[in-house]
Design an enzyme around this catalytic site. Structure first.
Site, PDB file in Angstrom:
ATOM      1  N   ASP A 208       5.360  -0.058   5.967  1.00 19.19           N
ATOM      2  CA  ASP A 208       4.479   1.098   6.063  1.00 19.19           C
ATOM      3  C   ASP A 208       3.250   0.896   6.928  1.00 19.19           C
ATOM      4  O   ASP A 208       2.587   1.873   7.302  1.00 19.19           O
ATOM      5  CB  ASP A 208       4.059   1.551   4.660  1.00 19.19           C
ATOM      6  CG  ASP A 208       5.221   2.191   3.907  1.00 19.19           C
ATOM      7  OD1 ASP A 208       6.141   2.701   4.569  1.00 19.19           O
ATOM      8  OD2 ASP A 208       5.209   2.170   2.660  1.00 19.19           O
ATOM      9  N   TYR A 296       6.402   9.263  -0.393  1.00 17.34           N
ATOM     10  CA  TYR A 296       5.814   8.445  -1.451  1.00 17.34           C
ATOM     11  C   TYR A 296       4.293   8.477  -1.418  1.00 17.34           C
ATOM     12  O   TYR A 296       3.673   8.647  -0.371  1.00 17.34           O
ATOM     13  CB  TYR A 296       6.293   6.991  -1.359  1.00 17.34           C
ATOM     14  CG  TYR A 296       7.344   6.670  -2.394  1.00 17.34           C
ATOM     15  CD1 TYR A 296       7.025   6.646  -3.746  1.00 17.34           C
ATOM     16  CD2 TYR A 296       8.668   6.429  -2.036  1.00 17.34           C
ATOM     17  CE1 TYR A 296       7.981   6.381  -4.712  1.00 17.34           C
ATOM     18  CE2 TYR A 296       9.631   6.165  -2.994  1.00 17.34           C
ATOM     19  CZ  TYR A 296       9.275   6.144  -4.326  1.00 17.34           C
ATOM     20  OH  TYR A 296      10.216   5.894  -5.283  1.00 17.34           O
ATOM     21  N   ASP A 356     -14.046 -17.122  -2.894  1.00 20.38           N
ATOM     22  CA  ASP A 356     -15.071 -18.151  -2.685  1.00 20.38           C
ATOM     23  C   ASP A 356     -15.703 -18.432  -4.042  1.00 20.38           C
ATOM     24  O   ASP A 356     -16.681 -17.787  -4.421  1.00 20.38           O
ATOM     25  CB  ASP A 356     -16.130 -17.679  -1.691  1.00 20.38           C
ATOM     26  CG  ASP A 356     -15.632 -17.650  -0.258  1.00 20.38           C
ATOM     27  OD1 ASP A 356     -14.538 -18.182  -0.002  1.00 20.38           O
ATOM     28  OD2 ASP A 356     -16.328 -17.078   0.603  1.00 20.38           O
TER      29      ASP A 356
END
Length: 605
Positions: A208, A296, A356
């Site tokens: 997509d 969709y 992090d």
């Protein structure tokens, strides 16, 4: 071949007074993984009725077109599919149709009305019987979050957001209590691979990012896509058509959600251990986007919890892509409407998570939970089966490749080796994937090479500026020589101890459409979640400081009959919307009426 289409379906592609009276078509690219010549581009065009919504009105007529040239006049027809049969040319198809040497289709177009099975307009006996609004979110004391430009702050959280036109929603510099825990978090790509007997369904393998994911999130609707209390956020993109930027209104929404689920609670009802209650509902900030990609709809949420956790939620809805039903299609789906098959397919989504934790020098370690047989400490002559944890530090990228195994459950920890809590445990975050899904397509077979990021549930790599995303907008057409070859990210097997790490996490689900997916697929059962949860990072759960909590204890522990005292930590219950008390004469006039709401007096409590 127009006369054949007219006889078979009652319509043709051209010569109609109204567009809705003409056949339409949808496309499915044949991935280059199925084509020997790297320079060849093939696309199936499948006929369908122009009805809402067209993906549920597929017909059994497809044309395979070679589209190598940017000049459409040079495109050529390669094959024809009709009534479960393949033809090598248009001429062959017409000849066999005219001499009656093939089976023929003859169906009638459904009537377009509010009662059409694919319509989203109300039908059936209305529920509730009389208009009665659903429960709604309220913000009795105003918004508890702020958003300025692209920065959001909420309950100790702060982050910057972005809607990338290529890859969709992303977050940057996510901090909690002033400490960064995530540098970048965002969608990388979505793919859906179909299966079937007819060519269109068999080779419909969509990547997509090829349609520019972020550009597909727009026009979110308050009260349906987002709560009425949500802040609607616009997205601005460079515009290829003129110098002015393209502005998509309501491309995202931001809101604080109370999902009605306790974040934590305990009721102690034994006076010997202390009779008390403590708990709080889970209120969290949600940043939402909704990508509409043809049929969709993918709803992507980022949740920020008061426990210090972040949740990525991926939900699918929208219309299923169907194909024309024939007995040969039975192994590949269910018969869900007249002439319509819902094909089995596999949704997968990949997320880039650059954590992090205590800085950029991080380690990835799994806590493997294994079984052991030991002698009972109190009864040395008896054996006992139990579990234990075994820490396993992953030293290289290939060691860190994760494939889910029920036999060895594990926690996935990210931490800095020089950051410890007061118990000398690593201050870590845990990655919890609630949506593991195995891609059953063989590696390097057909179009699988396009989605090498879906081979594993998680891959950990050293962060590199050039490794921006796991995929590219060219993925649908470049299986032979991918522009972005994700498997190369970890093929060099670099060291990942005390390095700046990126976690590429894939979640997915297999979907076998059924009649309840008509008209559109409900999100229930189609939700995937990835949780980033503190693991020894704090000395206690950060939510203990939240005023949302309620604590109840006896006024006199020695005499419970004197009642309880309820501590709401300064929060008032004076401003609420409740049903109006029903008066006797009101009931006599209209016993079935819907009660209005009002803002009550404090004495109501």
């Amino acid at each position: 071949a127009g006369f054949i289409l007219k006889e078979s379906y009652g319509e043709t592609f051209t010569g109609c007074q109204l567009k809705s009276d003409c056949l339409q078509f949808t496309t499915a690219a044949v991935g280059t993984g199925l084509i020997e010549d790297i320079n060849t581009r093939l696309v199936w065009l499948n006929a369908l009725y122009d009805l809402p919504f067209s993906s549920l009105h597929f017909l059994d007529f497809s044309v395979l077109v070679e589209t190598n040239s940017s000049d459409p006049s040079k495109w050529t027809i390669q094959k024809i599919w009709y009534h479960d049969q393949i033809f090598s040319s248009l001429d062959e198809f017409i000849t066999k149709y005219n001499n009656n040497s093939i089976d023929k289709t003859k169906i009638t177009k459904p009537v377009n009305s509010d009662k059409l099975f694919s319509s989203l307009k109300l039908r059936g006996e209305p529920m509730p019987p009389k208009p009665q609004r659903p429960p709604m979110l309220v913000e009795p004391d105003g918004k508890r979050y702020s958003v300025k430009h692209k920065k959001v702050e909420y309950m100790g959280w702060s982050f910057y957001y972005r809607l990338s036109p290529l890859t969709g929603p992303a977050l940057y510099n996510v901090e909690y209590n002033g400490e960064r825990v995530i540098y970048e978090l965002g969608l990388a790509d979505i793919a859906v691979f179909y299966s079937g007997h007819a060519p269109f369904g068999q080779t419909s393998d969509y990547v997509d990012s090829g349609v520019m994911l972020g550009s597909r999130s727009k026009a979110l609707v308050p009260g349906a896509d987002c709560p009425d209390t949500a802040t609607l956020l616009n997205a601005t993109f460079m515009n290829q058509y003129n110098e002015d930027p393209a502005v998509y209104e309501a491309a995202m929404c931001l809101f604080e959600d109370n999902d009605g689920i306790p974040l934590r609670r305990h009721l102690s009802y034994d006076i010997k251990s202390g009779a008390f209650y403590g708990g709080m509902l889970n209120s969290a900030l949600v940043l939402r986007s909704a990508l509409s990609i043809y049929n969709y709809d993918y709803i992507i949420d980022f949740h920020f919890h008061q426990s210090g956790a972040v949740t990525i939620q991926f939900m699918s809805s929208g219309y299923v892509q169907a194909t024309f039903f024939t007995p040969t299609e039975v192994p590949y789906g269910h018969h869900i409407q007249d002439n319509i098959l819902g094909n089995v397919h596999h949704h997968v989504a990949n997320f880039k998570v650059d954590m992090d934790i205590g800085g950029t020098s991080n380690r990835y370690e799994t806590l493997d939970i294994t079984k052991e047989n030991v002698k009972l400490a109190a009864f040395p002559d008896k054996m006992y089966s139990q579990t234990k944890i075994t820490p396993t530090l992953k030293k290289t990228e290939k060691e860190a490749v994760y494939d889910f195994d029920f036999n060895i459950p594990k926690d996935h920890l990210v931490y800095s080796n020089d950051k410890k809590n007061k118990y000398n445990e690593s201050k870590a975050y845990s990655i919890i994937i609630k949506g593991v899904s195995k891609n059953l397509i063989e590696e390097d077979a057909g179009n699988e090479q396009t989605v090498t990021w879906a081979r594993h549930q998680m891959v950990v790599t050293q962060r590199k500026d050039e490794e921006i995303s796991s995929s590219s907008i060219y993925g649908m057409f470049d299986s032979h020589k991918p522009v972005t070859n994700f498997s190369a990210f970890y093929a060099d097997n670099e060291d990942i101890v005390d390095e700046d790490l990126v976690f590429w996490i894939t979640a997915g689900m297999h979907h076998i459409p059924h009649t309840e997916d008509i008209p559109v697929t409900p999100t229930m059962g189609n939700q995937l979640r990835i949780h980033l949860v503190p693991h020894g990072y704090f000395d206690e759960c950060p939510s203990i400081r939240s005023r949302d909590a309620i604590f109840i204890e006896h006024k006199d522990p020695k005499d419970p009959s004197k009642g309880v005292k309820v501590d709401r930590n300064g929060n008032s219950r004076d401003e609420f919307v409740l049903p109006r008390p029903t008066l006797e004469d009101d009931l006599e006039k209209d016993p079935d009426r819907v009660l209005e709401s009002r803002r009550p007096n404090p004495t109501d409590f």
